[in-house]
Design an enzyme around this catalytic site. Structure first.
Site, PDB file in Angstrom:
ATOM      1  N   GLU A  38       6.050  -5.510   4.709  1.00 21.41           N
ATOM      2  CA  GLU A  38       5.020  -4.583   4.424  1.00 21.41           C
ATOM      3  C   GLU A  38       4.736  -4.656   2.794  1.00 21.41           C
ATOM      4  O   GLU A  38       3.610  -4.450   2.155  1.00 21.41           O
ATOM      5  CB  GLU A  38       5.574  -3.260   4.652  1.00 21.41           C
ATOM      6  CG  GLU A  38       4.647  -1.990   4.375  1.00 21.41           C
ATOM      7  CD  GLU A  38       4.908  -0.731   5.306  1.00 21.41           C
ATOM      8  OE1 GLU A  38       5.594  -0.661   6.318  1.00 21.41           O
ATOM      9  OE2 GLU A  38       4.923   0.076   4.329  1.00 21.41           O
ATOM     10  N   ARG A  49      -1.450  -0.268   8.328  1.00 14.76           N
ATOM     11  CA  ARG A  49      -0.999  -0.767   6.929  1.00 14.76           C
ATOM     12  C   ARG A  49      -2.011  -1.978   6.469  1.00 14.76           C
ATOM     13  O   ARG A  49      -1.713  -2.638   5.858  1.00 14.76           O
ATOM     14  CB  ARG A  49       0.336  -1.431   6.859  1.00 14.76           C
ATOM     15  CG  ARG A  49       1.326  -0.371   6.968  1.00 14.76           C
ATOM     16  CD  ARG A  49       1.563   0.833   6.076  1.00 14.76           C
ATOM     17  NE  ARG A  49       2.566   1.657   6.438  1.00 14.76           N
ATOM     18  CZ  ARG A  49       2.106   2.868   7.232  1.00 14.76           C
ATOM     19  NH1 ARG A  49       1.051   3.032   7.581  1.00 14.76           N
ATOM     20  NH2 ARG A  49       3.002   3.593   7.610  1.00 14.76           N
ATOM     21  N   SER A 103       9.535   0.994   2.549  1.00 21.28           N
ATOM     22  CA  SER A 103       9.846   0.124   3.969  1.00 21.28           C
ATOM     23  C   SER A 103       9.551  -1.317   3.290  1.00 21.28           C
ATOM     24  O   SER A 103       8.403  -1.544   3.080  1.00 21.28           O
ATOM     25  CB  SER A 103       9.216   0.445   4.983  1.00 21.28           C
ATOM     26  OG  SER A 103       9.751   1.910   5.322  1.00 21.28           O
TER      27      SER A 103
HETATM   28  C1  LIG Z   1      10.507   5.472  -2.273  1.00 19.91           C
HETATM   29  C2  LIG Z   1       9.053   4.950  -1.397  1.00 19.91           C
HETATM   30  C3  LIG Z   1       8.790   5.427  -0.510  1.00 19.91           C
HETATM   31  C4  LIG Z   1       7.419   4.900   0.133  1.00 19.91           C
HETATM   32  N1  LIG Z   1       7.045   5.560   1.481  1.00 19.91           N
HETATM   33  C5  LIG Z   1       5.862   4.769   2.127  1.00 19.91           C
HETATM   34  C6  LIG Z   1       5.451   5.497   3.115  1.00 19.91           C
HETATM   35  O1  LIG Z   1       6.082   6.521   3.460  1.00 19.91           O
HETATM   36  N2  LIG Z   1       4.247   5.257   3.612  1.00 19.91           N
HETATM   37  C7  LIG Z   1       3.566   4.032   3.149  1.00 19.91           C
HETATM   38  O2  LIG Z   1       2.552   3.736   3.670  1.00 19.91           O
HETATM   39  N3  LIG Z   1       4.181   3.417   1.938  1.00 19.91           N
HETATM   40  C8  LIG Z   1       5.147   4.029   1.262  1.00 19.91           C
HETATM   41  N4  LIG Z   1       5.415   3.349   0.156  1.00 19.91           N
HETATM   42  C9  LIG Z   1       4.929   2.253  -0.343  1.00 19.91           C
HETATM   43  C10 LIG Z   1       3.850   2.552  -1.365  1.00 19.91           C
HETATM   44  O3  LIG Z   1       4.235   3.726  -2.172  1.00 19.91           O
HETATM   45  C11 LIG Z   1       2.563   2.618  -0.733  1.00 19.91           C
HETATM   46  O4  LIG Z   1       2.098   1.173  -0.205  1.00 19.91           O
HETATM   47  C12 LIG Z   1       1.460   2.917  -1.905  1.00 19.91           C
HETATM   48  O5  LIG Z   1       0.142   3.235  -1.356  1.00 19.91           O
HETATM   49  C13 LIG Z   1       1.021   1.611  -2.782  1.00 19.91           C
HETATM   50  O6  LIG Z   1       0.456   2.196  -3.879  1.00 19.91           O
HETATM   51  P1  LIG Z   1       0.411   1.503  -5.291  1.00 19.91           P
HETATM   52  O7  LIG Z   1      -0.642   2.136  -6.344  1.00 19.91           O
HETATM   53  O8  LIG Z   1       1.843   1.610  -5.896  1.00 19.91           O
HETATM   54  O9  LIG Z   1       0.079  -0.083  -5.007  1.00 19.91           O
HETATM   55  P2  LIG Z   1       0.623  -1.499  -5.794  1.00 19.91           P
HETATM   56  O10 LIG Z   1       2.054  -1.418  -5.747  1.00 19.91           O
HETATM   57  O11 LIG Z   1       0.284  -1.104  -7.074  1.00 19.91           O
HETATM   58  O12 LIG Z   1      -0.442  -2.502  -5.092  1.00 19.91           O
HETATM   59  C14 LIG Z   1      -0.088  -2.642  -3.717  1.00 19.91           C
HETATM   60  C15 LIG Z   1      -1.240  -3.561  -3.250  1.00 19.91           C
HETATM   61  O13 LIG Z   1      -2.583  -2.633  -3.359  1.00 19.91           O
HETATM   62  C16 LIG Z   1      -3.671  -3.413  -4.469  1.00 19.91           C
HETATM   63  N5  LIG Z   1      -4.116  -2.370  -5.129  1.00 19.91           N
HETATM   64  C17 LIG Z   1      -3.832  -1.352  -5.865  1.00 19.91           C
HETATM   65  N6  LIG Z   1      -4.510  -0.587  -6.454  1.00 19.91           N
HETATM   66  C18 LIG Z   1      -5.845  -1.354  -6.123  1.00 19.91           C
HETATM   67  C19 LIG Z   1      -7.300  -0.912  -6.113  1.00 19.91           C
HETATM   68  N7  LIG Z   1      -7.548   0.197  -6.911  1.00 19.91           N
HETATM   69  N8  LIG Z   1      -8.269  -1.688  -5.515  1.00 19.91           N
HETATM   70  C20 LIG Z   1      -7.842  -2.690  -4.845  1.00 19.91           C
HETATM   71  N9  LIG Z   1      -6.762  -3.081  -4.787  1.00 19.91           N
HETATM   72  C21 LIG Z   1      -5.544  -2.272  -5.337  1.00 19.91           C
HETATM   73  C22 LIG Z   1      -2.607  -4.444  -5.366  1.00 19.91           C
HETATM   74  O14 LIG Z   1      -3.395  -5.466  -5.799  1.00 19.91           O
HETATM   75  C23 LIG Z   1      -1.577  -4.845  -4.449  1.00 19.91           C
HETATM   76  O15 LIG Z   1      -1.982  -5.898  -3.626  1.00 19.91           O
HETATM   77  C24 LIG Z   1       6.619   3.845  -0.418  1.00 19.91           C
HETATM   78  C25 LIG Z   1       7.172   3.142  -1.521  1.00 19.91           C
HETATM   79  C26 LIG Z   1       8.498   3.719  -2.389  1.00 19.91           C
HETATM   80  C27 LIG Z   1       8.862   3.292  -3.427  1.00 19.91           C
END
Ligand SMILES: Cc1cc2nc3c(=O)[nH]c(=O)nc-3n(C[C@H](O)[C@H](O)[C@H](O)COP(=O)(O)OP(=O)(O)OC[C@H]3O[C@@H](n4cnc5c(N)ncnc54)[C@H](O)[C@@H]3O)c2cc1C
Length: 315
Positions: free
Chosen positions: A311, A167, A219
């Site tokens: 996380e 992660r 999570s």
């Molecule tokens: C129902 C559900 C299930 C999930 N299951 C999993 C799973 O199985 N495994 C898992 O790993 N995660 C899981 N997640 C968590 C999440 O989906 C992941 O962590 C996902 O990769 C986050 O992406 P995001 O674009 O939404 O990031 P955001 O929530 O928008 O941002 C998260 C972080 O990333 C940074 N960020 C985003 N885009 C960029 C960019 N282009 N450049 C630099 N920094 C950036 C942001 O500044 C922030 O610090 C789950 C979430 C939900 C709601």
């Protein structure tokens, strides 16, 4: 267009969060640079947002500029017969679309990602993973924008240089110095039917075991590296250790054994279906969620002498 006073709850999968003073959707690298420059010009802090699926916005909102990454090109490599395909994907592309398009074109390597919401940029920063797979397994190269100096500069990194970890990646451990712009992914030609079956299985598994009916961030806590647990204690966990992506003790198990399933605070609840999910049952506030996070950490430590680490991120 720069917007003012935008409600962050509309940009978070949690449906929680107060007002952002400024908000900008950047659809290209030029627009991302423009937004960073604007924030500097008006001397306001800024925050990079992907899909908002791993970030808890505070009830007080954010007194600065939210830059939402919305570039969305998915190029090259689809079609053709080569066994290995390189595809170039913008950071703002949603994993869901990526998984769908690769399945449609018979490309294997992303089946594990089915059902993970959010953008590729967010997945790379946090090295998203599930079912034994991680985004690092398919990354060839990442292009980012270093914004730590007065002038932004482009950086290209190969997989090793991204320093992927559980992660985590260099983009996370470096602080917010870089914005991920795009990545090249290596996918294998596979059997379309088997790819689709694997995707379906993973999505069904999630539906059965995760509280998809409520807004959440997935999570809340990282699982515990079983290798770091004292030998004596290790024995009592032997039966529940799972290999994802290495031997871990699921945080959900610890929370459940601490007797916290279904405990709620305001509109937030520790899901009885999957206790590592804190769900927004009814108009939860960020404070409700933070209270539950503090409670979980306290009770799990009291019972197991294990420190849980978030996380999710809180802004
Ligand atoms: C129902 C559900 C299930 C999930 N299951 C999993 C799973 O199985 N495994 C898992 O790993 N995660 C899981 N997640 C968590 C999440 O989906 C992941 O962590 C996902 O990769 C986050 O992406 P995001 O674009 O939404 O990031 P955001 O929530 O928008 O941002 C998260 C972080 O990333 C940074 N960020 C985003 N885009 C960029 C960019 N282009 N450049 C630099 N920094 C950036 C942001 O500044 C922030 O610090 C789950 C979430 C939900 C709601």
């Amino acid at each position: 267009m720069f917007q003012e006073n935008v409600l962050l709850k509309h940009h978070s999968n949690y449906k929680i969060g107060g007002l952002a003073k400024y908000f900008f959707e950047a659809k290209s690298i030029e627009e991302i640079i423009k937004a960073v420059e604007k924030a500097r010009l008006i001397k306001t802090p800024f925050f990079i947002l992907g899909g908002g699926t791993n970030i808890l916005f505070n009830d007080e909102g954010f007194d600065g500029l939210i830059i939402k990454i919305k570039n969305s090109r998915l190029r090259q490599g689809f079609g053709g017969q080569a066994k290995i395909k390189i595809i170039k994907v913008d950071a703002g592309v949603f994993l869901e679309r990526l998984v769908e398009e690769s399945a449609d074109t018979g490309l294997s390597g992303l089946e594990w990602a089915a059902g993970i919401p959010g953008t590729l940029g967010g997945a790379i920063r946090g090295n998203a993973g599930a079912f034994g797979g991680e985004i690092k397994d398919v990354i060839k190269e990442v292009i980012s924008l270093d914004i730590s100096g007065l002038r932004s500069k482009i950086i290209k990194r190969n997989n090793q240089d991204c320093k992927f970890n559980y992660r985590s990646s260099i983009f996370k451990s470096n602080g917010a110095k870089e914005i991920i712009i795009e990545a090249s992914l290596l996918l294998r030609k596979g059997n379309r039917k088997s790819i689709e079956t694997a995707i379906k299985q993973n999505i069904n598994y999630r539906k059965e075991r995760q509280p998809m009916e409520y807004p959440s961030l997935g999570s809340t806590f990282k699982n515990i590296d079983a290798g770091k647990i004292a030998k004596k204690q290790h024995k009592s966990f032997e039966l529940i250790i799972k290999n994802d992506p290495f031997p871990v003790i699921p945080a959900a198990y610890l929370i459940s054994k601490a007797g916290l399933n279904g405990v709620s605070c305001g509109g937030a609840m520790i899901s009885p279906k999957h206790p590592n999910f804190i769900v927004n049952v009814l108009n939860a506030t960020a404070s409700d969620v933070k209270n539950l996070i503090a409670l979980v950490k306290k009770e799990v430590y009291k019972k197991f002498r294990i420190d849980l680490e978030e996380e999710i991120e809180i802004l």
